[in-house]
Design a protein around this motif. Sequence first.
Motif, PDB file in Angstrom:
ATOM      1  N   GLY A 148      -4.921  -3.133  10.301  1.00 52.24           N
ATOM      2  CA  GLY A 148      -3.842  -3.303  11.269  1.00 52.24           C
ATOM      3  C   GLY A 148      -2.603  -2.482  10.980  1.00 52.24           C
ATOM      4  O   GLY A 148      -1.578  -2.642  11.653  1.00 52.24           O
ATOM      5  N   ILE A 149      -2.679  -1.593   9.972  1.00 50.63           N
ATOM      6  CA  ILE A 149      -1.500  -0.786   9.618  1.00 50.63           C
ATOM      7  C   ILE A 149      -1.590   0.505  10.436  1.00 50.63           C
ATOM      8  O   ILE A 149      -2.595   1.214  10.368  1.00 50.63           O
ATOM      9  CB  ILE A 149      -1.481  -0.474   8.106  1.00 50.63           C
ATOM     10  CG1 ILE A 149      -1.453  -1.788   7.310  1.00 50.63           C
ATOM     11  CG2 ILE A 149      -0.277   0.391   7.733  1.00 50.63           C
ATOM     12  CD1 ILE A 149      -1.673  -1.621   5.816  1.00 50.63           C
ATOM     13  N   THR A 150      -0.537   0.828  11.219  1.00 45.19           N
ATOM     14  CA  THR A 150      -0.584   2.002  12.090  1.00 45.19           C
ATOM     15  C   THR A 150      -0.702   3.274  11.260  1.00 45.19           C
ATOM     16  O   THR A 150      -0.313   3.304  10.083  1.00 45.19           O
ATOM     17  CB  THR A 150       0.673   2.098  12.968  1.00 45.19           C
ATOM     18  OG1 THR A 150       1.803   2.216  12.093  1.00 45.19           O
ATOM     19  CG2 THR A 150       0.836   0.858  13.841  1.00 45.19           C
ATOM     20  N   SER A 151      -1.211   4.298  11.920  1.00 41.78           N
ATOM     21  CA  SER A 151      -1.455   5.579  11.247  1.00 41.78           C
ATOM     22  C   SER A 151      -0.163   6.115  10.624  1.00 41.78           C
ATOM     23  O   SER A 151      -0.152   6.604   9.480  1.00 41.78           O
ATOM     24  CB  SER A 151      -2.016   6.565  12.277  1.00 41.78           C
ATOM     25  OG  SER A 151      -2.443   7.714  11.647  1.00 41.78           O
ATOM     26  N   LYS A 152       0.949   6.015  11.386  1.00 37.85           N
ATOM     27  CA  LYS A 152       2.242   6.550  10.912  1.00 37.85           C
ATOM     28  C   LYS A 152       2.684   5.820   9.640  1.00 37.85           C
ATOM     29  O   LYS A 152       3.057   6.451   8.638  1.00 37.85           O
ATOM     30  CB  LYS A 152       3.272   6.354  12.027  1.00 37.85           C
ATOM     31  CG  LYS A 152       4.636   6.942  11.719  1.00 37.85           C
ATOM     32  CD  LYS A 152       5.605   6.681  12.871  1.00 37.85           C
ATOM     33  CE  LYS A 152       7.023   7.023  12.458  1.00 37.85           C
ATOM     34  NZ  LYS A 152       8.021   6.570  13.430  1.00 37.85           N
TER      35      LYS A 152
END
Lengths: 184, 428
Positions: free
Chosen positions: A125-129
């Motif tokens: 759930g951790i965004t790419s950015k």
Amino acid sequence: MATSFTSNKMLMLQNRLLTSGDNVSIDLYKEIMIEYLLAMKTFVWENLPPQFQVDIEFQQLYKICGALQNKNYSNFYALIRDFQFSSTMSSSIEQLQERVTLKNLQLIENAYKSISFDDIQSIFGITSKVARQFCEKRGWQKDSSDLFALPCRSAVTVASNSDITKLVDMVCFSLKKISLEVHC
Amino acid sequence: MSALDQYVDHIRRLSSDNKYQDLAQSLLGSNVFHKNIQHIETILTTFALPEHTLCALGALHTIARAPSIPDFDRYLTQMETFIQTCSPEQVQYLPHFICDICHVITERLRSQNRARSGIPFLFHALELVRREPGQLLSIHSDLYQLCLLAQWFEPALHYLETDIIEINRENGRFDVKYLLLYYYYGGMIYACVKQYDRAMNFFENVLTIPANVTSLIMIEAYKKYILVKLILITTLSTTTNATSSSLAALPSYTSRSVVQAIRSLCTTYTELANLFNTNDLQHYQEFIHRHQEQFQRDKNLGLVKQTIHSFIRHSIQQLTKTFLTVSLNDLAQRVKLRSAQEAEKYLLDMIENGQIFASINKKDGMVIFHGCPEKFDANAMILKLQEETEKCMTAERQLRELEKDLALSKTYIQRTLALAHDRSKMLL
């Protein structure tokens, strides 16, 4: 032998629950719920008095608990992001979010030799950015295509000789005492 | 002056003169309160607390033992007030009165689906009656029962975390049923909070209590014992030499009658444990489906479903003994999972829990299995070693004290003298 299950804060909260009788406030239950979530344990919704179950903030906490239990981290972050928590709860929720993120980063370091940023987003759930920022902060490498992170494990501290010496002395002294008692 | 008035004056005088032993004997031996139960409420108000604790306790006990309690909520409030204002020293003369009252209250709250409201009362009653942390009372099983019904486990865990080293005889009224229930309910509570190693330990304690006949509690405990053992198998395999062939086996010191009863009454569960060895997930799931009704009747279906996940984890763990590297797809096929993603989820769980040591290379879809990286040279390991050593030393100290108490007990000395006398007779 028994091992400790509850933190000091949880013991204090449970003590308040035991001594409050019928006059239990909803805020006390919310604090207990957060403490459970921080300790990564499941809160039992059925334990809550029915009049508290209609509270919207509590319902959101329950959904967050469910997302954590099912390891649905995308949903977990979305539920926190899309809801305005009260001032009493927001710092605890922030603490919970940080704990979960740190735990997942440590798991990625332990479990993966290489993992794509897309997978970090879909599984954890951790965004790419955000994942790329962590990559730099934690000293992970990236592959040539810039699509995969190459996590590396954090260093483990090694005991100093003095600690080992103290432990050996303690064990030897205890064994000597036991053998003296046996002979007597 | 009526017989009741005379009696009340007599016990009040004994209480005022601090003759608590005589007062306790009088309350035990008399049925004046029972014969005059219609006046009990009035009499109760005349006993001031904490000075006349035993007298009030006698009256409250009479109300509890009556065929029915007219106003139960009022009685519960009276008991709560009594617990908070009584003299703990006087209560120790008749601890079984408090225990009897707790049993009646527990039963009533259970039948009215009001388990939660009895937990604070039982918690405080336990604190009042027990003389030291490791002492077992029959009230423990009442508290655990209500905690299970209310699904509020912390009050029970507070007591479960202290190991039992002594039993309060409760003036000879303590029954072995309460010992069995303590460990049975305790095991269930630990299973609810997913501390399966402690749960297994508790269920094993139920099964290994010396017995000439088998209690139904032991039969139910065995069923849960097997299921918890199956759930724990991956952890057990990592830390000990436990193999799947020893899953259905009981400790060697289990009573013969218990072993025989379990063999005939728990065949389904023994068969389930044996199926774990076959490494055939489909067969295992079919067996569970066939006996689903029985598992549901036994209220063990939740635990049974968890054993399926454990089966898959165990299969993955077995692969680590054969392969150094394997692809995610191959792993999913061997363990009969639906996809490589599902296999990855299981692997992550197992790595997180320390059940396997592996690295996933998502770039080429491979999993590399490692040995245990623990070199036992980190600070955390030293602290752990220190903790475990201190626990062993405490346990050794407790055992020595128990041995000393046993050697000095009247029953033991009489028995050894009798044995020595018989032996010398035989020699002559």
